[in-house]
Design an enzyme around this catalytic site. Structure first.
Site, mmCIF file in Angstrom:
data_model
loop_
_atom_site.group_PDB
_atom_site.id
_atom_site.type_symbol
_atom_site.label_atom_id
_atom_site.label_comp_id
_atom_site.label_asym_id
_atom_site.label_seq_id
_atom_site.Cartn_x
_atom_site.Cartn_y
_atom_site.Cartn_z
ATOM 1 N N LYS A 83 0.858 -1.183 0.000
ATOM 2 C CA LYS A 83 0.000 0.000 0.000
ATOM 3 C C LYS A 83 0.891 1.229 0.000
ATOM 4 C CE LYS A 83 -3.936 2.183 0.865
ATOM 5 N NZ LYS A 83 -3.530 3.146 -0.162
ATOM 6 N N LYS A 107 5.279 2.260 8.577
ATOM 7 C CA LYS A 107 4.054 2.933 9.041
ATOM 8 C C LYS A 107 2.948 1.919 9.294
ATOM 9 C CE LYS A 107 4.724 7.387 6.707
ATOM 10 N NZ LYS A 107 4.167 8.381 5.792
ATOM 11 N N LYS A 119 5.121 2.016 -3.076
ATOM 12 C CA LYS A 119 5.230 3.429 -3.440
ATOM 13 C C LYS A 119 5.413 3.535 -4.940
ATOM 14 C CE LYS A 119 5.071 7.380 -1.267
ATOM 15 N NZ LYS A 119 4.220 7.660 -0.100
ATOM 16 N N THR A 203 -3.880 12.858 7.268
ATOM 17 C CA THR A 203 -2.470 12.990 7.675
ATOM 18 C C THR A 203 -2.337 14.105 8.716
ATOM 19 O OG1 THR A 203 -1.728 12.225 5.509
ATOM 20 C CG2 THR A 203 -0.123 13.383 6.860
ATOM 21 N N ASN A 234 -0.954 20.277 1.539
ATOM 22 C CA ASN A 234 -2.097 19.555 2.105
ATOM 23 C C ASN A 234 -1.949 19.355 3.613
ATOM 24 O OD1 ASN A 234 -4.453 18.112 2.309
ATOM 25 N ND2 ASN A 234 -3.576 16.206 1.600
ATOM 26 N N SER A 361 -6.608 5.566 4.725
ATOM 27 C CA SER A 361 -6.626 4.834 3.453
ATOM 28 C C SER A 361 -7.059 3.389 3.692
ATOM 29 C CB SER A 361 -5.236 4.851 2.807
ATOM 30 O OG SER A 361 -5.071 5.990 1.995
#
Length: 427
Positions: A83, A107, A119, A203, A234, A361
């Site tokens: 992911k 993470k 990624k 986030t 963001n 997510s």
């Protein structure tokens, strides 16, 4: 999102290694040694299991064809599907994508999700491209990587200079290739296409929770606390808003073009109204400071929310914050981490602080798989629970093992992957 394209011209001591992949591998090795794993476990986890390099031909609006290079790295899928985000940026490199995929694995381990890390990245400058060119590039990327991705294989998401519209194009292209609707293929989608409530701010929400928990450990009241945020994209802009609403005094913010400082606190709502689509606002002001000056301001809490290698051996001695919370990926080098730790500054590392994004997510993916969608309150409640538990786990590991928070976070994050690989018989 523009702050993430920023680079500094700061000179660094030659001894210091600023290669993100090499420095990540150093800490992975230390973490595995502390946990007592043999060398071959490190050999498995120091690089992604697979990295795909693709070439994407795109017909530009002027009729010419430009060929872009893209990457997709899948670090380790022993725990579950990989992911991680896809970034569109002129500075994307294979090594950066590899390092970021490892961080995503960490993470996921830290917040205990059933994922490994992935990624992606495309070497391009989306700021110089039209809407239609971006659509053709997004769809071309999905066609190029379609064999190795999917809801049970590898799930992309937004990252630097990508957003819900780009995720929507990618999902549509994947659904065309597979000939069925696949909302679980990608996260960070618009709500009408199966996105999750709370995803856009996830986030920043996670970083806000980390700041609050770190402040408790230092007996610091958030109300009136002086906060400096490097980066106004963001994560940085939402964070500034959340912290301001909680009563903190945001005395400094910056974007790619410089920083703004006011010891009495900046008017965050005013700045949010004035910023452009790439998150830049400082060009509207005459009295700006540099990003380096911003990092060295006297404050209670410093949040690097821009790009990597901002706090280094050259400026770590001049950081005047009590707490540093990393909202960006890799903003503090290993040598700087050591210096801050020795100076008694509490550093909450990126792999913990910015895990709110992958957590929500995950919630989106779960909702897609269930076909049942949660309220924003439910999303925020679940996020709060997971992030607080993760912070306590890492903080306790740091205290009990007498290590800095970065190494503690890597120890927590790498354990699940190492165990899953062992049970599968890989090591």
């Amino acid at each position: 999102m523009g702050q993430q394209s920023e680079r500094t011209n700061e000179s660094v001591e030659p001894k210091e290694n600023l290669d993100v992949l090499a420095s990540t591998q150093v800490v992975i090795k230390q973490a595995l040694e502390k946990l007592g794993y043999p060398e071959h476990v490190y050999e498995l986890l120091k690089e992604p299991l697979r990295v795909l390099t693709v070439r994407i031909p795109v017909r530009m609006d002027d009729g010419s064809v430009k060929v872009f290079t893209g990457y997709r790295a899948q670090h380790n899928d022993a725990v579950g599907p990989t992911k991680g985000g896809v970034r569109f940026h002129p500075d994307v490199t294979e090594n950066e994508v590899k390092a970021l995929s490892i961080w995503m694995s960490l993470k996921a381990g830290i917040v205990d999700l059933p994922y490994g890390g992935g990624k992606g990245g495309i070497v391009c400058d989306p700021r110089q491209m039209s809407f239609r060119e971006l659509e053709r590039l997004s769809r071309g990327y999905v066609r190029a990587i379609s064999q190795i991705v999917g809801p049970t294989k590898d799930i992309p998401a937004p990252d630097v200079f990508t957003n819900s519209q780009i995720m929507a194009w990618m999902m549509d292209e994947y659904s065309r290739i597979r000939e069925f609707d696949s909302p679980g293929f990608i996260t960070g989608k618009p709500l009408v296409l199966g996105g999750s409530r709370g995803r856009e701010t996830a986030t920043a929400k996670g970083v806000t929770i980390m700041i609050r928990e770190a402040a408790k450990k230092r007996n610091l009241d958030i109300k009136g606390a002086r906060v400096v945020i490097q980066g106004f994209g963001n994560a940085g802009s939402f964070l500034a808003k959340f912290m301001s609403d909680a009563g903190a005094k945001i005395i400094g913010i910056s974007d790619a073009y410089g920083g703004l400082y006011d010891e009495n606190g900046l008017d965050i709502d005013y700045l949010l109204d004035r910023r452009d689509s790439f998150g830049t606002v400082t060009k509207l002001f005459k009295d700006t400071i540099t990003n380096q000056e911003l990092l060295e301001l006297d404050c209670d809490i410093l949040v690097p929310a821009a790009v990597e290698n901002q706090i280094t051996a050259s400026n770590a001695h001049r950081i005047r914050a009590n707490i540093v919370v990393e909202a960006a990926n890799g903003p503090t080098t290993l040598e700087a981490t050591r210096i801050l730790h020795e100076r008694g500054i509490l550093l909450v590392p990126d792999v913990l602080a910015s895990a709110g994004g992958v957590t929500v997510s995950y919630f989106e993916w779960v909702q897609n798989n269930q076909g049942y969608y949660w309220s924003e309150e439910e999303v925020e409640r679940k996020l709060e629970e997971i992030m607080v538990k993760a912070f306590e786990n890492v903080y306790h590991t740091a205290q009990s093992r007498n290590v800095d928070m970065r190494l503690a976070a890597y120890m927590v994050g790498v354990r699940k992957m190492a165990e899953a690989s062992r049970f599968r018989g890989w090591v």
